[in-house]
Design a protein around this motif. Structure first.
Motif, PDB file in Angstrom:
ATOM      1  N   VAL A 159       0.836  -1.195   0.000  1.00 24.85           N
ATOM      2  CA  VAL A 159       0.000   0.000   0.000  1.00 24.85           C
ATOM      3  C   VAL A 159       0.872   1.246   0.000  1.00 24.85           C
ATOM      4  O   VAL A 159       1.899   1.301   0.684  1.00 24.85           O
ATOM      5  N   GLY A 160       0.467   2.235  -0.797  1.00 26.52           N
ATOM      6  CA  GLY A 160       1.195   3.495  -0.838  1.00 26.52           C
ATOM      7  C   GLY A 160       0.301   4.616  -1.308  1.00 26.52           C
ATOM      8  O   GLY A 160      -0.908   4.454  -1.513  1.00 26.52           O
ATOM      9  N   TYR A 161       0.907   5.776  -1.487  1.00 22.96           N
ATOM     10  CA  TYR A 161       0.190   6.966  -1.937  1.00 22.96           C
ATOM     11  C   TYR A 161       0.074   6.952  -3.466  1.00 22.96           C
ATOM     12  O   TYR A 161       1.044   6.660  -4.160  1.00 22.96           O
ATOM     13  N   LEU A 162      -1.111   7.297  -3.963  1.00 21.80           N
ATOM     14  CA  LEU A 162      -1.332   7.320  -5.402  1.00 21.80           C
ATOM     15  C   LEU A 162      -0.719   8.575  -6.009  1.00 21.80           C
ATOM     16  O   LEU A 162      -1.021   9.701  -5.593  1.00 21.80           O
ATOM     17  N   GLY A 163       0.152   8.378  -7.000  1.00 22.88           N
ATOM     18  CA  GLY A 163       0.727   9.478  -7.761  1.00 22.88           C
ATOM     19  C   GLY A 163       0.243   9.422  -9.198  1.00 22.88           C
ATOM     20  O   GLY A 163       0.154   8.335  -9.787  1.00 22.88           O
ATOM     21  N   ILE A 164      -0.073  10.576  -9.759  1.00 22.27           N
ATOM     22  CA  ILE A 164      -0.633  10.680 -11.114  1.00 22.27           C
ATOM     23  C   ILE A 164       0.228  11.618 -11.953  1.00 22.27           C
ATOM     24  O   ILE A 164       0.682  12.658 -11.486  1.00 22.27           O
ATOM     25  N   ASP A 165       0.427  11.243 -13.202  1.00 15.09           N
ATOM     26  CA  ASP A 165       1.021  12.142 -14.198  1.00 15.09           C
ATOM     27  C   ASP A 165       0.189  12.004 -15.459  1.00 15.09           C
ATOM     28  O   ASP A 165       0.177  10.941 -16.092  1.00 15.09           O
ATOM     29  N   SER A 166      -0.520  13.069 -15.824  1.00 18.07           N
ATOM     30  CA  SER A 166      -1.463  12.983 -16.939  1.00 18.07           C
ATOM     31  C   SER A 166      -1.629  14.353 -17.578  1.00 18.07           C
ATOM     32  O   SER A 166      -1.595  15.380 -16.884  1.00 18.07           O
ATOM     33  N   PRO A 167      -1.824  14.413 -18.889  1.00 20.82           N
ATOM     34  CA  PRO A 167      -2.108  15.709 -19.525  1.00 20.82           C
ATOM     35  C   PRO A 167      -3.429  16.311 -19.079  1.00 20.82           C
ATOM     36  O   PRO A 167      -3.671  17.495 -19.304  1.00 20.82           O
ATOM     37  N   SER A 168      -4.277  15.504 -18.435  1.00 19.69           N
ATOM     38  CA  SER A 168      -5.572  16.013 -17.973  1.00 19.69           C
ATOM     39  C   SER A 168      -5.493  16.670 -16.601  1.00 19.69           C
ATOM     40  O   SER A 168      -6.492  17.241 -16.134  1.00 19.69           O
ATOM     41  N   LEU A 169      -4.347  16.619 -15.943  1.00 21.76           N
ATOM     42  CA  LEU A 169      -4.229  17.162 -14.590  1.00 21.76           C
ATOM     43  C   LEU A 169      -4.479  18.667 -14.555  1.00 21.76           C
ATOM     44  O   LEU A 169      -4.155  19.395 -15.493  1.00 21.76           O
ATOM     45  N   PHE A 170      -5.038  19.107 -13.445  1.00 19.39           N
ATOM     46  CA  PHE A 170      -5.264  20.533 -13.243  1.00 19.39           C
ATOM     47  C   PHE A 170      -3.946  21.300 -13.282  1.00 19.39           C
ATOM     48  O   PHE A 170      -2.870  20.746 -13.084  1.00 19.39           O
ATOM     49  N   ASN A 195      -4.525  31.124  -7.106  1.00 17.54           N
ATOM     50  CA  ASN A 195      -4.048  32.019  -6.045  1.00 17.54           C
ATOM     51  C   ASN A 195      -3.522  31.270  -4.824  1.00 17.54           C
ATOM     52  O   ASN A 195      -3.563  31.791  -3.706  1.00 17.54           O
ATOM     53  N   ASP A 196      -3.017  30.067  -5.009  1.00 15.17           N
ATOM     54  CA  ASP A 196      -2.522  29.291  -3.859  1.00 15.17           C
ATOM     55  C   ASP A 196      -1.392  28.363  -4.308  1.00 15.17           C
ATOM     56  O   ASP A 196      -1.551  27.149  -4.378  1.00 15.17           O
ATOM     57  N   SER A 197      -0.249  28.943  -4.624  1.00 13.00           N
ATOM     58  CA  SER A 197       0.881  28.136  -5.084  1.00 13.00           C
ATOM     59  C   SER A 197       1.438  27.266  -3.980  1.00 13.00           C
ATOM     60  O   SER A 197       2.005  26.195  -4.239  1.00 13.00           O
ATOM     61  N   VAL A 198       1.288  27.683  -2.715  1.00 12.10           N
ATOM     62  CA  VAL A 198       1.790  26.872  -1.599  1.00 12.10           C
ATOM     63  C   VAL A 198       1.113  25.504  -1.595  1.00 12.10           C
ATOM     64  O   VAL A 198       1.776  24.459  -1.536  1.00 12.10           O
ATOM     65  N   THR A 199      -0.223  25.512  -1.663  1.00 12.91           N
ATOM     66  CA  THR A 199      -0.943  24.240  -1.667  1.00 12.91           C
ATOM     67  C   THR A 199      -0.689  23.472  -2.959  1.00 12.91           C
ATOM     68  O   THR A 199      -0.575  22.236  -2.946  1.00 12.91           O
ATOM     69  N   THR A 200      -0.576  24.168  -4.070  1.00 13.48           N
ATOM     70  CA  THR A 200      -0.285  23.501  -5.346  1.00 13.48           C
ATOM     71  C   THR A 200       0.971  22.657  -5.249  1.00 13.48           C
ATOM     72  O   THR A 200       0.982  21.481  -5.635  1.00 13.48           O
ATOM     73  N   HIS A 201       2.036  23.236  -4.732  1.00 14.83           N
ATOM     74  CA  HIS A 201       3.313  22.515  -4.694  1.00 14.83           C
ATOM     75  C   HIS A 201       3.375  21.496  -3.561  1.00 14.83           C
ATOM     76  O   HIS A 201       4.158  20.552  -3.628  1.00 14.83           O
ATOM     77  N   ARG A 202       2.541  21.659  -2.551  1.00 20.07           N
ATOM     78  CA  ARG A 202       2.519  20.686  -1.459  1.00 20.07           C
ATOM     79  C   ARG A 202       2.081  19.311  -1.947  1.00 20.07           C
ATOM     80  O   ARG A 202       2.471  18.290  -1.392  1.00 20.07           O
ATOM     81  N   PHE A 203       1.258  19.296  -2.984  1.00 16.67           N
ATOM     82  CA  PHE A 203       0.739  18.025  -3.498  1.00 16.67           C
ATOM     83  C   PHE A 203       1.543  17.506  -4.691  1.00 16.67           C
ATOM     84  O   PHE A 203       1.085  16.601  -5.396  1.00 16.67           O
ATOM     85  N   ARG A 204       2.699  18.057  -4.928  1.00 18.48           N
ATOM     86  CA  ARG A 204       3.582  17.592  -5.999  1.00 18.48           C
ATOM     87  C   ARG A 204       4.848  17.002  -5.382  1.00 18.48           C
ATOM     88  O   ARG A 204       5.413  17.552  -4.438  1.00 18.48           O
ATOM     89  N   GLN A 205       5.258  15.876  -5.926  1.00 16.49           N
ATOM     90  CA  GLN A 205       6.471  15.240  -5.424  1.00 16.49           C
ATOM     91  C   GLN A 205       7.122  14.419  -6.532  1.00 16.49           C
ATOM     92  O   GLN A 205       6.493  13.537  -7.118  1.00 16.49           O
ATOM     93  N   ARG A 206       8.351  14.762  -6.836  1.00 17.18           N
ATOM     94  CA  ARG A 206       9.139  14.019  -7.829  1.00 17.18           C
ATOM     95  C   ARG A 206       8.392  13.850  -9.158  1.00 17.18           C
ATOM     96  O   ARG A 206       8.428  12.792  -9.789  1.00 17.18           O
ATOM     97  N   GLY A 207       7.707  14.897  -9.572  1.00 15.33           N
ATOM     98  CA  GLY A 207       6.997  14.868 -10.848  1.00 15.33           C
ATOM     99  C   GLY A 207       5.602  14.289 -10.796  1.00 15.33           C
ATOM    100  O   GLY A 207       4.890  14.298 -11.807  1.00 15.33           O
ATOM    101  N   TRP A 208       5.176  13.790  -9.635  1.00 17.76           N
ATOM    102  CA  TRP A 208       3.852  13.196  -9.487  1.00 17.76           C
ATOM    103  C   TRP A 208       2.917  14.162  -8.775  1.00 17.76           C
ATOM    104  O   TRP A 208       3.341  14.913  -7.877  1.00 17.76           O
ATOM    105  N   TYR A 209       1.643  14.137  -9.141  1.00 18.02           N
ATOM    106  CA  TYR A 209       0.613  14.779  -8.329  1.00 18.02           C
ATOM    107  C   TYR A 209       0.107  13.742  -7.340  1.00 18.02           C
ATOM    108  O   TYR A 209      -0.320  12.644  -7.731  1.00 18.02           O
ATOM    109  N   LEU A 210       0.166  14.074  -6.057  1.00 13.92           N
ATOM    110  CA  LEU A 210      -0.307  13.168  -5.010  1.00 13.92           C
ATOM    111  C   LEU A 210      -1.785  13.436  -4.762  1.00 13.92           C
ATOM    112  O   LEU A 210      -2.177  14.520  -4.332  1.00 13.92           O
TER     113      LEU A 210
END
Length: 539
Positions: free
Chosen positions: A378-389, A394-409
């Motif tokens: 079991v682990g955290y789901l990471g997504i990489d897709s052209p459909s991603l938001f 107006n919230d770059s802090v939260t935007t980058h908090r959910f990004r890790q090593r090229g994945w959206y968490l």
């Protein structure tokens, strides 16, 4: 142009994106007298539940674009839209997109103080709200003017509308939002290209049965409705959009409008499971399509037992009893479901299996450091897709908090099997680290209870760590009609939960469905439930 040829032309159209589907469909030769959209409310004197043709739809959008342009709305202007009717939300989106503006679609059920703060944080150019929501905003400092109501926008002169804005693929096209049950929701931004990436892929594939006459039971302000409107226009499908998604409303619409496909969130399927579906005429339905949270096995089994579908036999294509349910996992941020699995009455792969990823996306199961975990873990789901938001407005802090090593968490906990199928166990925030390498999963526990207890139509499991450090589990049950509310189901629930979670069971509480707080997507907020039902036990 015939629909198959049109779909291919649209898929190859490099200028086509989420902001100009209506215009490009017409430009490619679609019949203006062909299907546009059908709403459950009147539109500018056009009767409710009577289809707007494609040409009439374009005219009504042009009227709104002209009215908004006269009031100073220009390209890249964020404009909040707060209304109840699906027609108000969808037509406002199409009109603002035509101008190159950025519609910010808002859940009509937000509390007024939350809605006002959300609008302030948008730092937009104005607000378009229906009469009821305009009244709710009275006295609140929004930081922007109220432009008027969607009905007023319909009085514009279509001939005065400016030429359709020419979108760049990276242009912002819509802001939708996450749930707003316990605080100010996050503003999810999509671009012209990102919100069309999944639709473009689907246009290259054969059109599935159940997608020619669609009942849209998805919430109108949600990303999923924007997606489905564009898919229906591109497929030249008929679509009836509901403003409310309650079980009785959906069943009534199915019987009267007779769709071949019904699209919704898991909360709607749970609502339908409370009814004896054999007493309704649902034979027209071939397909149930779910996105958002994945659905529970007993709810799916009730649906695939009704309706009918086409199947290929030695004698050719024949219609057989029983429908198809396509399940998946998606969110506003994903821009489309990332997974898909097909259920029929004769299939048996459940246990919160969400199937395989769509071909347009890459997925990974990651540890806390963002490294892939072995198959089966079991682990955290990471997504990489052209459909991603594109990020949170107006919230770059939260935007980058959910990004890790090229994945959206995504915030989901999943595992993969050796065959490339994925299983959803829980939202990370709802799971609990029980120590000794154990983690308890609320969504998986709910699946087990529903599968084991036929007198329970829906349930919510809340696992918490008490002040003493002890892990405790409380269960809320929604019972079937006629079930014995006085029965002590504690031991049955304990067995269903399994030895580890069952050992932590503290209480089982029957509740009414009307008292369960949900968001626009139907996701139960377990914090709110704990506060409402379990405060005495937790004190």
């Amino acid at each position: 142009m015939r629909t198959p040829g049109l779909r291919g032309a649209l898929a190859a159209d490099t200028e086509l994106g989420a902001g100009n589907v209506l215009a490009r469909v017409l430009a490619h030769g679609a019949d203006p007298d062909g299907p546009g959209l059908t709403f459950d409310t009147a539109v500018d004197g056009h009767p409710a539940e009577v289809a707007l043709s494609l040409g009439r739809l374009d005219e009504r959008v042009a009227a709104r674009a002209a009215w908004l342009h006269e009031r100073g709305v220009r390209p890249r202007d964020p404009v909040a839209v707060w209304a109840t009717a699906a027609s108000d939300m969808v037509l406002s989106f199409l009109a603002l997109a035509r101008l190159g503006a950025i519609p910010a679609l808002m859940n009509g059920k937000l509390r007024p103080e939350i809605a006002a703060e959300y609008i302030r944080r948008l730092r937009g150019s104005g607000v378009l709200a229906d009469d009821a929501h305009t009244a709710l905003l009275a006295g609140h400092d929004l930081g922007v003017p109220l432009l008027g109501t969607p009905a007023q926008a319909g009085t514009g002169d279509p001939a005065a509308a400016p030429a359709h804005y020419r979108h760049h693929p990276d242009d912002p096209i819509v802001i939708t939002h996450t749930s707003g049950t316990t605080g100010v929701p996050k503003a999810v931004l999509h671009s012209h290209a990102s919100l069309f990436a999944a639709t473009r892929h689907l246009l290259t594939m054969p059109q599935a049965q159940g997608t020619t006459r669609i009942l849209n039971a998805l919430p109108a302000p949600h990303t999923a409705t924007v997606l489905m409107v564009n898919q229906a226009l591109g497929n030249r499908a008929e679509m009836f959009l509901l403003s409310e998604q309650g079980g009785e409303r959906v069943l009534d619409a199915i019987q009267r409008w007779r769709p071949d496909g019904v699209f919704g969130f898991s909360v709607t399927w749970a609502e339908l499971a409370r009814f004896d579906l054999s007493g309704y005429d649902l034979d027209s339905v071939r397909l149930w399509f779910n996105t958002g949270d994945c659905s529970h096995e007993p709810h799916i089994r009730r649906l695939v037992a009704v309706g009918s579908r086409d199947t290929v036999t030695r004698e050719g294509v024949v219609r057989v009893p029983g429908s198809v349910f396509i399940d998946g996992l998606g969110s506003s941020e994903m821009g489309h479901s990332m997974f898909h699995i097909t259920h029929r009455a004769d299939t048996d792969r459940y246990g919160r299996c969400i199937g395989r990823p769509y071909r347009f996306t890459r997925v990974a199961v990651l540890d806390a450091e963002g490294e892939p975990v072995p198959v089966g873990e079991v682990g955290y789901l990471g997504i990489d897709s052209p459909s991603l938001f594109r990020g949170y407005w107006n919230d770059s802090v939260t935007t980058h908090r959910f990004r890790q090593r090229g994945w959206y968490l995504t915030g989901d906990l999943v595992r993969a099997d050796a065959d490339g199928r994925y299983y959803h166990l829980d939202r990370a925030v709802d799971s609990v680290d029980a120590g000794d390498g154990r983690r308890f999963y609320t969504a998986l526990s709910e699946e087990r209870i529903l599968a084991a207890c036929p007198d329970v139509t829906d349930c919510t499991v809340v696992v918490v760590v008490a002040e003493t450090g002890e892990v405790v589990t409380d269960v809320l049950l929604e019972l079937t009609a006629g079930a014995d509310e006085t029965e002590d189901r504690t031991e049955r629930i304990r067995v269903a939960l399994g030895p580890d979670v069952g050992a932590t069971l503290r209480q089982v509480v029957p509740v009414r469905s009307a008292d369960i707080p949900v968001t626009v997507t139907g996701k139960v907020r377990k914090v709110a439930l704990r506060e409402r039902y379990l405060s005495e036990a937790l004190s």
